[in-house]
Design an enzyme around this catalytic site. Structure first.
Site, PDB file in Angstrom:
ATOM      1  N   HIS A 218     -25.042  33.673 -28.867  1.00 33.66           N
ATOM      2  CA  HIS A 218     -25.753  33.641 -27.587  1.00 33.66           C
ATOM      3  C   HIS A 218     -27.269  33.549 -27.774  1.00 33.66           C
ATOM      4  O   HIS A 218     -27.975  33.158 -26.851  1.00 33.66           O
ATOM      5  CB  HIS A 218     -25.453  34.908 -26.781  1.00 33.66           C
ATOM      6  CG  HIS A 218     -24.282  34.809 -25.844  1.00 33.66           C
ATOM      7  ND1 HIS A 218     -24.082  33.717 -25.020  1.00 33.66           N
ATOM      8  CD2 HIS A 218     -23.293  35.692 -25.551  1.00 33.66           C
ATOM      9  CE1 HIS A 218     -22.995  33.933 -24.279  1.00 33.66           C
ATOM     10  NE2 HIS A 218     -22.495  35.124 -24.583  1.00 33.66           N
TER      11      HIS A 218
ATOM     12  N   GLU B 110     -25.365  40.393 -25.256  1.00 30.06           N
ATOM     13  CA  GLU B 110     -26.243  39.637 -26.151  1.00 30.06           C
ATOM     14  C   GLU B 110     -27.735  39.864 -25.914  1.00 30.06           C
ATOM     15  O   GLU B 110     -28.540  38.977 -26.247  1.00 30.06           O
ATOM     16  CB  GLU B 110     -25.932  38.147 -25.994  1.00 30.06           C
ATOM     17  CG  GLU B 110     -26.329  37.530 -24.629  1.00 30.06           C
ATOM     18  CD  GLU B 110     -25.212  37.466 -23.604  1.00 30.06           C
ATOM     19  OE1 GLU B 110     -24.250  38.262 -23.719  1.00 30.06           O
ATOM     20  OE2 GLU B 110     -25.295  36.627 -22.688  1.00 30.06           O
TER      21      GLU B 110
ATOM     22  N   GLU C   8     -21.819  37.221 -29.742  1.00 31.70           N
ATOM     23  CA  GLU C   8     -23.095  37.742 -29.228  1.00 31.70           C
ATOM     24  C   GLU C   8     -24.264  37.152 -30.018  1.00 31.70           C
ATOM     25  O   GLU C   8     -25.296  36.821 -29.449  1.00 31.70           O
ATOM     26  CB  GLU C   8     -23.128  39.274 -29.287  1.00 31.70           C
ATOM     27  CG  GLU C   8     -21.960  39.969 -28.593  1.00 31.70           C
ATOM     28  CD  GLU C   8     -21.688  39.507 -27.178  1.00 31.70           C
ATOM     29  OE1 GLU C   8     -22.624  39.046 -26.505  1.00 31.70           O
ATOM     30  OE2 GLU C   8     -20.520  39.584 -26.740  1.00 31.70           O
TER      31      GLU C   8
END
Ligand code: ARG
Ligand code: ZN
Length: 850
Positions: A295, A258, A292
């Site tokens: 995040h 991420e 991701e």
């Protein structure tokens, strides 16, 4: 020495600003760093920077040469003033970086991976997540080899340099810890799109890959846009930069990363089309793209104080991606898949020598703690809070968590405090984070016909943590009337927060059947001693989809355990009848039916038995398959033919139809039947989707028929140039139940396109084989020898990859003395090997002693 949670101390020095200049080259890259360091609090300790595999070329403090000491991967610099500008130049060797941590080469690309402790392999830095900095980065590289230069944040100046080189500058306006740093250089093309955020910010979206693969990025792009909109709608989270870049790389240690504004993905989780990706791939891509992206808030804007808090970002983000995926398709089926994964991976981990709390107390190598426990059990803990607070209060708590911790490196306590603000009992909930082991809940229901009451007695225990304080366990519970089939009253959410509780149900005027832990409201093992009749009843009548699934699976599991344990096949008529009844719902919800009638995996059966007998388990499962295959032959054939679709749609219904058709084929193939083999081969040859092709190939892979070799040959001819597709080809052979599987795996290891340096390929072949319970655990120990040799060879290349291969040997205590001894010996042989990485050392020591 292990790193311990109780030893945490705030950083001695902060680094509010970082400037990096990279002179990129695959063989030798120069990294020039300018750190603005500031003393944190009153102390006289020196500045200590982490550095690994760095060649220090130059060091200056405030523009002048300065004393320093370089030892044990630490650069120590005594500083008189409270602030200083520290400059270093180092050389690194990306092409020789086979660990895939730091800056490395993959194909023609240069890319980075820093989480957890890879940034120290790029430059000297306090490599810990509670040091947040503003980064400005300049990348310089050969313009022909590396026309695209990417880093975090927003793009700045670009231009030409002498000698055919060029540069690009990037500025990240949001402070971040160094594990979120990223840079990529290469000959990349992008699929580009735009997203307008809820406040009207225009964001340029790019998914970067080789030119030939751009056409396969559409699904990931659609998932990204859906994720951005979803996080605004459900969590009020808006994206904060002008660009969002994703890069697909072929060599990557895990799924994706991420990095702020520059996510780097394993290409397996980006590239997809009907020709090369299965439905499972499509769903994983969407889930990981979402993960991701999410995040950006749960991980990046609010990051972790130290790596003991890893689940603070991972558990929460997994929960968020699970919610997202549930919203995209069938929530019930998504929940079933998640729970199957949790039981298969996390329960096994929690029962074995590698068990650890969601917030561990200590670690030797943090890379070993990116586990199912941190991720998936962590997500279950968040899910319990969500369930207890309800949607609205959970959202309010989440809002206050983000508001209070934006720009901070936070702890689990910070998260719990926000939940407590909405009424959660945070102190008792904190126990979930420090207690290892899967809790067992014993449930006993008694009925008093005269008083028309039922009493449910619940008792919790934890074999892996017998002295731990009781956990707060939310159990969604309902009773059903055995005669009427109707639910008796409302579902209740019982909070079992004592060692034992008794709950009374009123107005129970007929014999009740218990439905408990509905929707899998808590990550526990329920022991309810339900009869086959009760389970069949619930499989038919429970109004919770998960409950019907659960009852059917328990029925199957009981039958399998009974027969694998030598108890025969009495009572299997009830199983056949229940499966038949479930199949009648195939038209309405094929995905649910597929999940429900799929026989539990051999490893799961093993996990539930006192001692794992791989051969008996396999035989019992095959026998039940043959029984179901024979008894329901017409039904399976009708499904197989009736579910055949020629178009390619990614709707939940279309995916469910393909899935159930695959399950039907698997049943028909029990016993190596000729007609079924021919049908499987035809399905393989005519497949319009990779899902169908793989379902057929998977069924054929266990067969002795000539069609098997022909299908494998055709698959290779068609997909030989596509690494992600060929990984499936490797895996399907490594998972085969054929007796020659180990020999085949060893042969596959000799192929030119096999490389242990590529984590995907290694996993497809070696880890798949190590999870093939029947063949890996051959009584002669051949599987263990194979894994040991492979692990030792891989450790010299990539310790993280090698460490993952140790876990299957950690199950040794669960086997008979012969196998257990061989597995122990394999672990001891590994441990005695000189020059072992600390990654493998820790895994092996824990496996032997834990
Ligand atoms: N943070 C990444 C993710 O979950 C995974 C990083 C894994 N790192 C590791 N050292 N295993 O999205
Ligand atoms: Zn994550």
């Amino acid at each position: 020495a292990p790193t311990r949670l109780i030893d945490y101390r705030p950083p001695d020095w902060l680094v509010p600003q970082v400037k990096l200049r990279f002179e990129l080259e695959a063989q030798r890259t120069l990294v020039h760093a300018t750190l603005h360091v500031v003393r944190n609090g009153a102390h006289d300790r020196p500045l200590r920077l982490d550095g690994q595999a760095l060649e220090l070329l130059h060091l200056a403090v405030d523009g002048a040469a300065h004393d320093h000491r370089l030892a044990d991967e630490k650069l120590t610099i005594a500083l008189g003033a409270d602030a200083a500008v520290v400059e270093t130049s180092v050389a690194i060797a990306p092409a020789a970086n086979t660990r895939l941590m730091g800056l490395y080469a993959s194909g023609g690309l240069l890319c980075t991976q820093c989480e957890a402790e890879g940034f120290r392999r790029i430059t000297f830095f306090p490599d810990r997540p509670d040091v947040l900095s503003l980064y400005s980065v300049r990348l310089e590289a050969d313009a022909a080899a590396y026309p695209v230069l990417l880093a975090n944040g927003n793009p700045g100046a670009t231009g030409a340099l002498p000698d055919g080189r060029h540069f690009a500058e990037w500025d990240d306006p949001i402070p971040k810890p160094c594990y979120l740093f990223a840079a990529v250089a290469g000959d990349l093309s992008a699929l580009s799109d735009r997203f307008t955020t809820m406040s009207g910010r225009e964001v340029a979206l790019n998914i970067w890959t080789a030119a030939a693969d751009v056409a396969r990025c559409g699904h990931a792009m659609a998932a990204l846009k859906a994720s951005m909109a979803w996080d605004e709608r459900v969590y009020g989270r808006e994206y904060d930069l002008d660009v969002f870049n994703i890069v697909a790389v072929a060599d990557f240690n895990f799924g994706a990363m991420e990095n702020k504004g520059l996510n780097i993905f394993n290409s397996k989780y980006v590239l997809a089309d009907a020709e090369t990706a299965t439905d499972w791939d499509f769903d994983s891509i969407a889930g990981i793209v979402a993960h991701e992206y999410f995040h950006n808030w749960s991980g990046n804007r609010v990051t972790c104080r130290d790596w003991f808090q890893l689940s603070l970002k991972e558990g929460f983000t997994v929960f968020r991606d699970q919610q997202f995926s549930a919203d995209q398709g069938s929530a019930a089926v998504k929940r079933i898949e998640d729970v199957r994964g949790l039981r298969g991976m996390q329960f096994a981990e929690d029962a074995g020598p590698l068990a650890h709390p969601v917030r561990p107390d200590s670690y030797v190598e943090i890379s070993n703690f990116y586990t199912a426990t941190i991720y998936n059990k962590g997500a279950e803990i968040i899910r319990m809070m969500h369930r207890l607070l309800g949607e609205a209060r959970f959202r309010a708590a989440s809002d206050s968590y983000f508001a209070a911790n934006d720009g901070r490196a936070a702890t689990v306590e910070d998260f719990l405090a926000a939940m407590a603000g909405q009424g959660l009992d945070a102190d008792t909930f904190a126990r979930w984070y420090r207690t290892r082991g899967t809790p067992v809940v014993a449930a006993a229901l008694s009925h008093d016909a005269e008083a028309a009451t039922a009493t449910l007695t619940l008792r919790q225990s934890n074999p892996r943590a017998p002295d731990a304080a009781p956990l707060p366990i939310p159990l969604a519970t309902a009773l059903f009337g055995r005669q009427t089939g109707a639910r008796l009253g409302e579902e209740r959410l019982i909070l079992l927060d004592q060692a034992e509780t008794r709950v009374t149900f009123e107005a129970v005027r007929e014999p009740p059947v218990l439905s408990i832990n509905r929707g899998f409201s808590a990550p526990v093992l329920v022991q309810a001693a339900q009869s086959a009749d009760d389970l069949a009843f619930l499989a038919a009548h429970d109004d919770d989809g998960f409950g019907r699934y659960e009852a059917m699976q328990q029925l199957l599991l009981n039958a399998l355990i009974q027969s694998a344990g030598g108890g025969g096949t009495a009572g299997q008529e009830a199983v056949i009848a229940a499966v038949r009844a479930t199949l009648r719902q195939a038209d309405a919800d094929p995905a649910f039916v597929a999940e429900t009638v799929l026989l539990p995996a051999e490893a799961l059966i093993g996990d539930r038995m006192g001692e794992v007998d791989p051969e008996a388990i396999h035989a019992a499962r095959e026998a039940l398959r043959r029984t179901l295959s024979g008894a329901l032959r017409e039904e399976w054939w009708a499904l197989f033919h009736g579910l055949a679709d020629t178009d390619f749609a990614l709707t939940p219904l279309a995916k469910g139809r393909r899935r159930l058709r695959g399950v039907a084929l698997g049943m028909l193939m029990a016993g190596d039947d000729h007609e079924a083999t021919a049908a499987a081969f035809l399905m393989f040859a005519d497949a319009a989707t990779m899902t169908d092709r793989m379902a057929a190939l998977g069924a054929l892979a266990n067969s002795r028929a000539v069609e098997r070799e022909e299908a494998l040959r055709l698959f290779e001819a068609r997909h030989g140039a596509d690494a992600n597709a060929m990984d499936k080809w490797y895996a399907v052979q490594a998972a085969s139940s054929r007796p020659d599987t180990l020999a085949a795996v060893r042969r596959l290891q000799q192929r030119a396109d096999y490389s242990p340096a590529n984590p995907n390929r290694l996993r497809s072949l070696v880890l798949t084989f190590a999870n093939n319970q029947l063949r890996f655990h051959a009584a002669d120990g051949g599987g263990y020898d194979f894994l040991t040799e492979t692990l030792l060879a891989v450790d010299a290349i990539n310790p993280q990859s090698a460490a993952r291969l140790a876990a299957p040997l950690g199950r040794w205590k669960r086997f008979d003395a012969g196998r257990a001894g061989l597995m122990r010996r394999a672990l001891e042989r590994i441990r005695a090997t000189p020059g072992l990485s600390k990654d493998v050392q820790e895994m092996v020591s824990n496996s032997l002693e834990g």
